[in-house]
Motif scaffolding. Structure first.
Motif, PDB file in Angstrom:
ATOM      1  N   PHE A 126      17.712  11.369  10.705  1.00 56.50           N
ATOM      2  CA  PHE A 126      18.624  10.748   9.748  1.00 56.50           C
ATOM      3  C   PHE A 126      18.941  11.743   8.651  1.00 56.50           C
ATOM      4  CE2 PHE A 126      14.350   9.660   8.442  1.00 56.50           C
ATOM      5  CZ  PHE A 126      14.331   9.901   7.082  1.00 56.50           C
ATOM      6  N   ASP A 127      20.072  11.520   8.015  1.00 62.17           N
ATOM      7  CA  ASP A 127      20.481  12.292   6.849  1.00 62.17           C
ATOM      8  C   ASP A 127      20.324  11.403   5.623  1.00 62.17           C
ATOM      9  OD1 ASP A 127      21.254  14.446   8.454  1.00 62.17           O
ATOM     10  OD2 ASP A 127      23.327  13.751   8.593  1.00 62.17           O
ATOM     11  N   ILE A 128      20.051  12.020   4.501  1.00 65.58           N
ATOM     12  CA  ILE A 128      20.003  11.272   3.243  1.00 65.58           C
ATOM     13  C   ILE A 128      21.440  11.121   2.747  1.00 65.58           C
ATOM     14  CG2 ILE A 128      19.241  11.336   0.831  1.00 65.58           C
ATOM     15  CD1 ILE A 128      16.941  10.811   2.772  1.00 65.58           C
ATOM     16  N   PRO A 129      21.919   9.889   2.536  1.00 66.22           N
ATOM     17  CA  PRO A 129      23.298   9.709   2.057  1.00 66.22           C
ATOM     18  C   PRO A 129      23.472  10.267   0.641  1.00 66.22           C
ATOM     19  CG  PRO A 129      22.265   7.586   2.620  1.00 66.22           C
ATOM     20  CD  PRO A 129      21.215   8.636   2.739  1.00 66.22           C
ATOM     21  N   VAL A 130      24.660  10.696   0.315  1.00 66.64           N
ATOM     22  CA  VAL A 130      24.899  11.229  -1.029  1.00 66.64           C
ATOM     23  C   VAL A 130      24.687  10.165  -2.097  1.00 66.64           C
ATOM     24  CG1 VAL A 130      26.415  13.092  -0.296  1.00 66.64           C
ATOM     25  CG2 VAL A 130      27.391  10.876  -0.870  1.00 66.64           C
ATOM     26  N   THR A 131      24.791   8.890  -1.729  1.00 63.21           N
ATOM     27  CA  THR A 131      24.595   7.797  -2.686  1.00 63.21           C
ATOM     28  C   THR A 131      23.152   7.281  -2.693  1.00 63.21           C
ATOM     29  OG1 THR A 131      25.390   6.277  -0.995  1.00 63.21           O
ATOM     30  CG2 THR A 131      26.996   7.033  -2.638  1.00 63.21           C
ATOM     31  N   TYR A 132      22.251   8.011  -2.043  1.00 58.66           N
ATOM     32  CA  TYR A 132      20.830   7.662  -2.015  1.00 58.66           C
ATOM     33  C   TYR A 132      20.290   7.724  -3.429  1.00 58.66           C
ATOM     34  CZ  TYR A 132      16.037   7.691  -0.214  1.00 58.66           C
ATOM     35  OH  TYR A 132      14.741   7.377   0.077  1.00 58.66           O
ATOM     36  N   SER A 190      11.362  17.391   7.130  1.00 58.12           N
ATOM     37  CA  SER A 190      12.735  17.535   6.644  1.00 58.12           C
ATOM     38  C   SER A 190      13.135  19.007   6.596  1.00 58.12           C
ATOM     39  CB  SER A 190      12.880  16.927   5.249  1.00 58.12           C
ATOM     40  OG  SER A 190      12.304  17.766   4.272  1.00 58.12           O
ATOM     41  N   ASN A 191      14.437  19.218   6.402  1.00 58.44           N
ATOM     42  CA  ASN A 191      14.888  20.575   6.133  1.00 58.44           C
ATOM     43  C   ASN A 191      14.421  20.949   4.722  1.00 58.44           C
ATOM     44  OD1 ASN A 191      16.648  19.118   4.500  1.00 58.44           O
ATOM     45  ND2 ASN A 191      18.512  19.990   5.381  1.00 58.44           N
ATOM     46  N   GLU A 192      14.694  22.159   4.309  1.00 61.84           N
ATOM     47  CA  GLU A 192      14.170  22.678   3.044  1.00 61.84           C
ATOM     48  C   GLU A 192      14.580  21.857   1.828  1.00 61.84           C
ATOM     49  OE1 GLU A 192      14.648  26.744   0.508  1.00 61.84           O
ATOM     50  OE2 GLU A 192      14.263  26.978   2.651  1.00 61.84           O
ATOM     51  N   ASN A 193      15.809  21.359   1.808  1.00 63.98           N
ATOM     52  CA  ASN A 193      16.251  20.616   0.628  1.00 63.98           C
ATOM     53  C   ASN A 193      16.107  19.090   0.764  1.00 63.98           C
ATOM     54  OD1 ASN A 193      18.356  20.124   2.362  1.00 63.98           O
ATOM     55  ND2 ASN A 193      19.920  21.153   1.130  1.00 63.98           N
ATOM     56  N   GLY A 194      15.474  18.630   1.844  1.00 62.54           N
ATOM     57  CA  GLY A 194      15.165  17.212   1.989  1.00 62.54           C
ATOM     58  C   GLY A 194      16.348  16.322   2.293  1.00 62.54           C
ATOM     59  N   ALA A 245       0.810  -1.218   0.000  1.00 59.93           N
ATOM     60  CA  ALA A 245       0.000   0.000   0.000  1.00 59.93           C
ATOM     61  C   ALA A 245       0.848   1.276   0.000  1.00 59.93           C
ATOM     62  CB  ALA A 245      -0.935   0.008   1.210  1.00 59.93           C
ATOM     63  N   ILE A 246       2.160   1.126   0.169  1.00 59.89           N
ATOM     64  CA  ILE A 246       3.056   2.286   0.124  1.00 59.89           C
ATOM     65  C   ILE A 246       3.522   2.476  -1.316  1.00 59.89           C
ATOM     66  CG2 ILE A 246       5.220   3.291   0.950  1.00 59.89           C
ATOM     67  CD1 ILE A 246       5.027   1.419   3.383  1.00 59.89           C
ATOM     68  N   PRO A 247       3.253   3.644  -1.900  1.00 60.79           N
ATOM     69  CA  PRO A 247       3.691   3.867  -3.286  1.00 60.79           C
ATOM     70  C   PRO A 247       5.205   3.738  -3.432  1.00 60.79           C
ATOM     71  CG  PRO A 247       2.178   5.592  -2.579  1.00 60.79           C
ATOM     72  CD  PRO A 247       2.523   4.788  -1.357  1.00 60.79           C
ATOM     73  N   LEU A 248       5.628   3.118  -4.520  1.00 54.08           N
ATOM     74  CA  LEU A 248       7.053   2.993  -4.818  1.00 54.08           C
ATOM     75  C   LEU A 248       7.549   4.279  -5.470  1.00 54.08           C
ATOM     76  CD1 LEU A 248       7.057  -0.627  -6.293  1.00 54.08           C
ATOM     77  CD2 LEU A 248       7.823   0.085  -4.013  1.00 54.08           C
ATOM     78  N   CYS A 249       8.823   4.546  -5.314  1.00 54.66           N
ATOM     79  CA  CYS A 249       9.445   5.701  -5.958  1.00 54.66           C
ATOM     80  C   CYS A 249       9.938   5.280  -7.340  1.00 54.66           C
ATOM     81  CB  CYS A 249      10.607   6.212  -5.105  1.00 54.66           C
ATOM     82  SG  CYS A 249      10.097   6.809  -3.480  1.00 54.66           S
ATOM     83  N   LYS A 250       9.954   6.214  -8.255  1.00 52.02           N
ATOM     84  CA  LYS A 250      10.350   5.915  -9.627  1.00 52.02           C
ATOM     85  C   LYS A 250      11.671   6.572 -10.013  1.00 52.02           C
ATOM     86  CE  LYS A 250       5.533   5.560 -11.062  1.00 52.02           C
ATOM     87  NZ  LYS A 250       4.892   5.883  -9.806  1.00 52.02           N
ATOM     88  N   THR A 251      11.945   7.731  -9.443  1.00 52.13           N
ATOM     89  CA  THR A 251      13.109   8.516  -9.845  1.00 52.13           C
ATOM     90  C   THR A 251      14.347   8.067  -9.088  1.00 52.13           C
ATOM     91  OG1 THR A 251      11.632  10.393 -10.227  1.00 52.13           O
ATOM     92  CG2 THR A 251      13.991  10.874 -10.084  1.00 52.13           C
ATOM     93  N   LYS A 252      15.384   7.705  -9.833  1.00 52.98           N
ATOM     94  CA  LYS A 252      16.652   7.318  -9.209  1.00 52.98           C
ATOM     95  C   LYS A 252      17.513   8.578  -9.122  1.00 52.98           C
ATOM     96  CE  LYS A 252      20.573   4.224  -9.453  1.00 52.98           C
ATOM     97  NZ  LYS A 252      21.279   3.206 -10.236  1.00 52.98           N
ATOM     98  N   ALA A 253      17.410   9.259  -7.976  1.00 51.03           N
ATOM     99  CA  ALA A 253      18.148  10.507  -7.796  1.00 51.03           C
ATOM    100  C   ALA A 253      18.454  10.721  -6.326  1.00 51.03           C
ATOM    101  CB  ALA A 253      17.332  11.683  -8.335  1.00 51.03           C
ATOM    102  N   GLY A 254      19.584  11.349  -6.081  1.00 53.84           N
ATOM    103  CA  GLY A 254      19.992  11.696  -4.731  1.00 53.84           C
ATOM    104  C   GLY A 254      20.162  13.201  -4.595  1.00 53.84           C
TER     105      GLY A 254
END
Length: 162
Positions: free
Chosen positions: A83-89, A57-61, A11-20
């Motif tokens: 948590f922080d989003i890793p640069v390789t996310y 989140s902060n402004e830039n997520g 029921a949780i939508p999947l993400c489509k965009t591969k971007a960090g």
């Protein structure tokens, strides 16, 4: 994973965009998908009577923070979560931390980062980039709380907030 868990996950939508965070406009698109998944996950939890976190989140997520809680023996135990989003996310999953529990359980790394390496990280790797923050909470933090909080309570290592 039981059938109920599978249906909640589906029921949780999947993400489509591969971007960090370093991917400019693509990161903005990914962030929109993350928020859509989180909103749907939170709505589903509320509808099923299992509301257990607040997150922003902060402004830039790139930095996320909020509260999560777990009920044990009808008592609420609430914690700061960050948590922080890793640069390789999204190839690398975020390392979710509950700083106030740092050092209270062996299933935690320095800084209060919860241990997800054995079960969750291989699952994340197989499903990247479709999995996002909502999936990390559903398959990582939620089960961790369900196992660790009762143990910490029984050992007298944590107390409910008054």
């Amino acid at each position: 994973m039981d059938e109920e868990s599978k249906s909640r996950l589906k029921a949780i939508p999947l993400c489509k965009t591969k971007a960090g965070p370093r991917d400019g406009d693509l990161w903005i698109e990914r962030l929109k998908e993350e928020y859509e998944s989180l909103i749907k996950f939170a709505q589903n939890n509320k509808e099923s009577g299992s509301d257990w976190f607040r997150l922003e989140s902060n402004e830039n997520g790139t930095k996320w923070y909020g509260k999560c809680w777990h009920f044990h023996n009808m008592v609420k135990y609430e914690f700061d979560v960050e948590f922080d989003i890793p640069v390789t996310y999204p190839v690398t999953a975020p390392e979710i931390a509950l700083p106030e529990l740092d050092g209270k359980t062996a299933k935690m790394y320095r800084g209060g980062k919860i241990c997800l390496s054995e079960h969750f990280k291989p699952l994340w790797a197989r499903n990247a980039p479709k999995f996002g923050i909502a999936h990390a909470f559903s398959l990582g933090l939620g089960p961790w709380l369900a196992v660790e909080i009762p143990d910490l309570v029984e050992k007298g290592l944590i107390q409910p907030k008054s």
